[in-house]
Design a protein around this motif. Structure first.
Motif, PDB file in Angstrom:
ATOM      1  N   ASP A  38      43.357  39.623  37.945  1.00 41.91           N
ATOM      2  CA  ASP A  38      43.592  40.385  38.115  1.00 41.91           C
ATOM      3  C   ASP A  38      43.125  41.162  39.747  1.00 41.91           C
ATOM      4  O   ASP A  38      41.394  40.717  40.383  1.00 41.91           O
ATOM      5  CB  ASP A  38      43.376  41.797  37.311  1.00 41.91           C
ATOM      6  N   GLY A  39      43.954  41.081  41.161  1.00 49.55           N
ATOM      7  CA  GLY A  39      43.472  40.917  42.071  1.00 49.55           C
ATOM      8  C   GLY A  39      42.906  42.143  42.974  1.00 49.55           C
ATOM      9  O   GLY A  39      42.266  41.746  44.496  1.00 49.55           O
ATOM     10  N   ALA A  40      43.200  43.463  42.046  1.00 41.94           N
ATOM     11  CA  ALA A  40      42.049  44.722  42.342  1.00 41.94           C
ATOM     12  C   ALA A  40      42.291  44.855  41.142  1.00 41.94           C
ATOM     13  O   ALA A  40      43.030  46.196  40.609  1.00 41.94           O
ATOM     14  CB  ALA A  40      43.477  45.403  42.350  1.00 41.94           C
ATOM     15  N   ALA A  41      41.065  44.589  40.521  1.00 45.28           N
ATOM     16  CA  ALA A  41      40.388  44.831  39.544  1.00 45.28           C
ATOM     17  C   ALA A  41      39.919  46.171  39.506  1.00 45.28           C
ATOM     18  O   ALA A  41      39.201  46.426  40.885  1.00 45.28           O
ATOM     19  CB  ALA A  41      39.728  44.019  38.737  1.00 45.28           C
ATOM     20  N   ARG A  42      38.799  46.954  38.555  1.00 44.53           N
ATOM     21  CA  ARG A  42      38.273  47.960  38.945  1.00 44.53           C
ATOM     22  C   ARG A  42      37.419  47.662  37.914  1.00 44.53           C
ATOM     23  O   ARG A  42      36.779  46.178  37.763  1.00 44.53           O
ATOM     24  CB  ARG A  42      38.451  49.338  37.281  1.00 44.53           C
ATOM     25  N   ARG A  43      36.130  47.487  38.890  1.00 40.02           N
ATOM     26  CA  ARG A  43      34.010  47.229  38.087  1.00 40.02           C
ATOM     27  C   ARG A  43      34.044  47.972  37.117  1.00 40.02           C
ATOM     28  O   ARG A  43      34.276  48.837  36.536  1.00 40.02           O
ATOM     29  CB  ARG A  43      33.018  48.058  39.109  1.00 40.02           C
ATOM     30  N   HIS A  44      33.554  46.603  36.194  1.00 44.21           N
ATOM     31  CA  HIS A  44      33.374  47.276  34.342  1.00 44.21           C
ATOM     32  C   HIS A  44      32.392  45.934  33.890  1.00 44.21           C
ATOM     33  O   HIS A  44      32.188  44.693  34.648  1.00 44.21           O
ATOM     34  CB  HIS A  44      34.570  46.888  33.870  1.00 44.21           C
TER      35      HIS A  44
ATOM     36  N   LEU B 225      39.738  39.649  51.988  1.00 37.64           N
ATOM     37  CA  LEU B 225      40.358  38.657  52.008  1.00 37.64           C
ATOM     38  C   LEU B 225      41.679  38.492  52.252  1.00 37.64           C
ATOM     39  O   LEU B 225      42.358  39.153  52.049  1.00 37.64           O
ATOM     40  CB  LEU B 225      40.174  37.559  50.739  1.00 37.64           C
ATOM     41  N   ASP B 226      42.328  38.009  52.990  1.00 36.96           N
ATOM     42  CA  ASP B 226      43.658  37.725  54.139  1.00 36.96           C
ATOM     43  C   ASP B 226      43.937  36.287  54.400  1.00 36.96           C
ATOM     44  O   ASP B 226      43.724  35.568  55.420  1.00 36.96           O
ATOM     45  CB  ASP B 226      43.626  38.272  55.452  1.00 36.96           C
ATOM     46  N   PRO B 227      45.204  36.455  53.059  1.00 39.16           N
ATOM     47  CA  PRO B 227      45.701  37.150  52.411  1.00 39.16           C
ATOM     48  C   PRO B 227      44.936  37.125  51.141  1.00 39.16           C
ATOM     49  O   PRO B 227      44.758  36.573  50.243  1.00 39.16           O
ATOM     50  CB  PRO B 227      46.730  36.558  52.311  1.00 39.16           C
ATOM     51  N   ALA B 228      44.923  38.379  50.791  1.00 41.42           N
ATOM     52  CA  ALA B 228      44.806  39.189  49.196  1.00 41.42           C
ATOM     53  C   ALA B 228      44.726  37.811  47.956  1.00 41.42           C
ATOM     54  O   ALA B 228      46.182  38.142  48.096  1.00 41.42           O
ATOM     55  CB  ALA B 228      44.296  41.197  48.980  1.00 41.42           C
ATOM     56  N   PRO B 229      43.581  37.895  47.016  1.00 37.17           N
ATOM     57  CA  PRO B 229      44.429  36.906  45.561  1.00 37.17           C
ATOM     58  C   PRO B 229      45.771  38.372  45.096  1.00 37.17           C
ATOM     59  O   PRO B 229      45.038  39.313  45.055  1.00 37.17           O
ATOM     60  CB  PRO B 229      43.253  36.935  45.481  1.00 37.17           C
ATOM     61  N   VAL B 230      46.578  37.352  44.577  1.00 35.27           N
ATOM     62  CA  VAL B 230      47.527  38.251  43.230  1.00 35.27           C
ATOM     63  C   VAL B 230      47.074  37.918  42.442  1.00 35.27           C
ATOM     64  O   VAL B 230      47.027  36.598  42.351  1.00 35.27           O
ATOM     65  CB  VAL B 230      48.190  38.466  43.151  1.00 35.27           C
ATOM     66  N   ARG B 231      47.600  37.944  40.659  1.00 34.68           N
ATOM     67  CA  ARG B 231      47.643  37.473  39.780  1.00 34.68           C
ATOM     68  C   ARG B 231      48.073  35.958  39.436  1.00 34.68           C
ATOM     69  O   ARG B 231      49.609  35.458  40.168  1.00 34.68           O
ATOM     70  CB  ARG B 231      47.910  38.255  38.408  1.00 34.68           C
ATOM     71  N   GLY B 232      47.925  35.275  39.610  1.00 33.64           N
ATOM     72  CA  GLY B 232      47.820  33.862  39.338  1.00 33.64           C
ATOM     73  C   GLY B 232      47.544  33.001  39.959  1.00 33.64           C
ATOM     74  O   GLY B 232      47.822  32.052  40.237  1.00 33.64           O
TER      75      GLY B 232
ATOM     76  N   VAL C 269      37.369  31.221  48.404  1.00 33.62           N
ATOM     77  CA  VAL C 269      37.719  30.944  49.471  1.00 33.62           C
ATOM     78  C   VAL C 269      39.431  30.756  48.976  1.00 33.62           C
ATOM     79  O   VAL C 269      39.452  30.077  47.269  1.00 33.62           O
ATOM     80  CB  VAL C 269      37.376  29.524  49.473  1.00 33.62           C
ATOM     81  N   HIS C 270      40.028  30.778  49.527  1.00 28.42           N
ATOM     82  CA  HIS C 270      41.170  31.983  49.295  1.00 28.42           C
ATOM     83  C   HIS C 270      42.093  31.282  50.527  1.00 28.42           C
ATOM     84  O   HIS C 270      42.621  31.910  51.613  1.00 28.42           O
ATOM     85  CB  HIS C 270      41.300  33.008  49.203  1.00 28.42           C
ATOM     86  N   GLY C 271      42.787  30.150  50.305  1.00 28.48           N
ATOM     87  CA  GLY C 271      43.617  29.232  51.656  1.00 28.48           C
ATOM     88  C   GLY C 271      42.481  29.399  52.369  1.00 28.48           C
ATOM     89  O   GLY C 271      41.068  28.493  52.622  1.00 28.48           O
ATOM     90  N   VAL C 272      42.668  29.995  53.818  1.00 29.44           N
ATOM     91  CA  VAL C 272      41.912  28.931  54.721  1.00 29.44           C
ATOM     92  C   VAL C 272      40.707  30.979  54.908  1.00 29.44           C
ATOM     93  O   VAL C 272      40.110  31.222  55.727  1.00 29.44           O
ATOM     94  CB  VAL C 272      43.036  29.274  56.384  1.00 29.44           C
ATOM     95  N   ALA C 273      41.125  32.116  54.174  1.00 32.45           N
ATOM     96  CA  ALA C 273      40.166  33.082  53.843  1.00 32.45           C
ATOM     97  C   ALA C 273      38.601  33.039  53.631  1.00 32.45           C
ATOM     98  O   ALA C 273      39.081  32.293  52.361  1.00 32.45           O
ATOM     99  CB  ALA C 273      40.617  34.208  54.007  1.00 32.45           C
ATOM    100  N   GLU C 274      37.754  33.478  53.719  1.00 37.89           N
ATOM    101  CA  GLU C 274      37.026  33.492  52.944  1.00 37.89           C
ATOM    102  C   GLU C 274      35.637  34.864  52.913  1.00 37.89           C
ATOM    103  O   GLU C 274      36.042  35.330  53.685  1.00 37.89           O
ATOM    104  CB  GLU C 274      35.857  31.484  52.812  1.00 37.89           C
ATOM    105  N   ALA C 275      35.343  34.993  51.175  1.00 38.03           N
ATOM    106  CA  ALA C 275      34.775  35.680  51.828  1.00 38.03           C
ATOM    107  C   ALA C 275      33.028  35.636  50.432  1.00 38.03           C
ATOM    108  O   ALA C 275      33.101  35.530  49.381  1.00 38.03           O
ATOM    109  CB  ALA C 275      34.823  37.208  51.438  1.00 38.03           C
ATOM    110  N   GLU C 276      32.030  36.381  50.838  1.00 37.85           N
ATOM    111  CA  GLU C 276      30.713  36.285  49.631  1.00 37.85           C
ATOM    112  C   GLU C 276      31.061  37.256  48.638  1.00 37.85           C
ATOM    113  O   GLU C 276      31.834  38.825  49.401  1.00 37.85           O
ATOM    114  CB  GLU C 276      30.035  36.773  50.687  1.00 37.85           C
TER     115      GLU C 276
END
Length: 387
Positions: free
Chosen positions: A295-301, A267-274, A241-248
């Motif tokens: 990291d709000g746009a990490a690579r999968r690892h 998620l909209d807005p997209a989470p950013v660092r911090g 949950v990020h603000g009013v946005a949520e995603a599995e």
């Protein structure tokens, strides 16, 4: 070019010897060697192992290659003597494990079974199968022992154990290991004088492995690297949950406080660092913890040393560069002593269960600092701390 080819099971009996010497032209390929021995098993699919790896027909052979003709395999063993299910279960115990699943394959209906193995290759193949199952299912540890020679009625010919934080992963990991061993390990079974029919071995395909939920539905959202003061279930699904946005999202545990949240939807807005996001349980919406986005746009690892080093730096407000070394956070004397113990152990470092409670706490600190990484059999090795 003269090459020697090892024979096993029914092929060995038909040839009346353990090895054939083939006279092949320079530049000969695997298909040429198979054609030269096909008369030993007309109408049967054969595979050539080159240097203990299954080889495609177009692979070129070279002088000095270790060759073996592998007929269809039927499961079996690489240990000479009785097996212990208790012993293999003990090897997978881990303080992170909430479930241990074991399997024992035993002789039934007949007085005995005889097993034969290309032992050197079988041991390597089984080690690879176990390591891949640990990685695929997020297991804590896994192990498998296999017997060759005569196995009497009621005795075990193969034993498998897998441990994981939760039972679904442990069951799935154990099932994959035994199924792949029967399909891939060069081991043959003879019952009442006849070699049992089996599967044609080849590259691992893991046909019975559970489907990856991420493969069933593409990621429409982002992959978040986060720090959270809660241990989330590796491979489990949560609600972000990020603000009013949520995603599995699917959870990947990277080590220490660090997790990766792989969002199914954007998620909209997209989470950013911090940013701080809530992580809630699916179904009852219970708050599991608040996570700080690193990291709000990490690579999968997966849980690698480099990933942990990078996340430690991000949490400290640093911007890691590819060419920059990152100093580790302070470690106490207990952690540094344990690090020396791992380094001195060389290729056979201790299991977690062999550590004292204080050492386990120190190991957690080392993992969080990126100083120790998890390897295939649930053991850990010392690594240099660098970007």
């Amino acid at each position: 070019m003269k090459v020697s080819v090892r024979l096993f099971a029914g092929l060995r009996e038909r040839a009346g010897r353990d090895e054939l010497v083939l006279d092949l032209p320079e530049g000969a390929r695997v298909a040429d060697a198979l054609a030269a021995v096909q008369h030993l098993a007309p109408g049967t699919s054969l595979v050539l192992a080159v240097n203990r790896e299954y080889a495609d027909p177009d692979v070129e052979l070279a002088p000095g290659d270790e060759l073996a003709v592998v007929p269809p395999v039927s499961g079996g063993a690489v240990v000479d003597g009785p097996l212990s299910l208790d012993a293999v279960a003990e090897r997978v115990r881990d303080p992170r494990a909430g479930a241990i699943v074991t399997f024992s394959g035993t002789t039934r209906d007949v007085a005995f079974l005889d097993y034969e193995a290309y032992a050197e290759m079988a041991a390597e193949r089984i080690d690879a199968i176990v390591a891949e199952a640990i990685e695929r299912h997020g297991l804590c540890r896994a192990a498998a022992d296999h017997r060759y020679g005569r196995v009497a009625l009621g005795e075990a010919s193969v034993v498998v154990a897998a441990s994981a934080p939760h039972r679904p992963e442990a069951f799935a990991g154990a099932r994959e290991i035994i199924d792949r061993i029967k399909a891939e390990a060069p081991i043959w079974k003879r019952e009442e004088g006849a070699w049992a029919e089996g599967a044609v071995p080849g590259a691992p395909e893991t046909p019975d492995a559970p489907a990856d939920p991420e493969a069933e539905r593409p990621l429409g959202g982002r992959v978040l690297d986060v720090a959270i003061d809660a241990r989330l279930e590796h491979g489990g699904h949560v609600l972000v949950v990020h603000g009013v946005a949520e995603a599995e999202a699917r959870v990947g545990w990277l080590g220490g406080r660090f997790h990766q949240l792989r969002c199914v939807e954007a998620l909209d807005p997209a989470p950013v660092r911090g940013d701080v996001v809530e992580v809630r349980r699916l179904g009852d919406d219970e708050l599991l913890g608040e996570a700080t986005v690193l990291d709000g746009a990490a690579r999968r690892h997966g849980p690698t040393n480099d990933a942990l080093v990078r996340l430690v730096a991000l949490e400290r407000g640093e911007e890691p560069r590819d060419d920059a070394a990152i100093a580790p956070p302070p470690l106490d004397a207990e952690a540094l002593a344990l690090e020396r113990r791992y380094a001195e152990a060389g290729t056979r470092p201790p299991h977690d269960v062999d550590l004292t409670p204080d050492e386990r706490a120190a190991l957690f600190a080392l993992r969080e600092a990126g100083r120790v990484v998890l390897l295939e059999r649930g053991r850990h090795v010392h690594v240099d701390f660098a970007a």
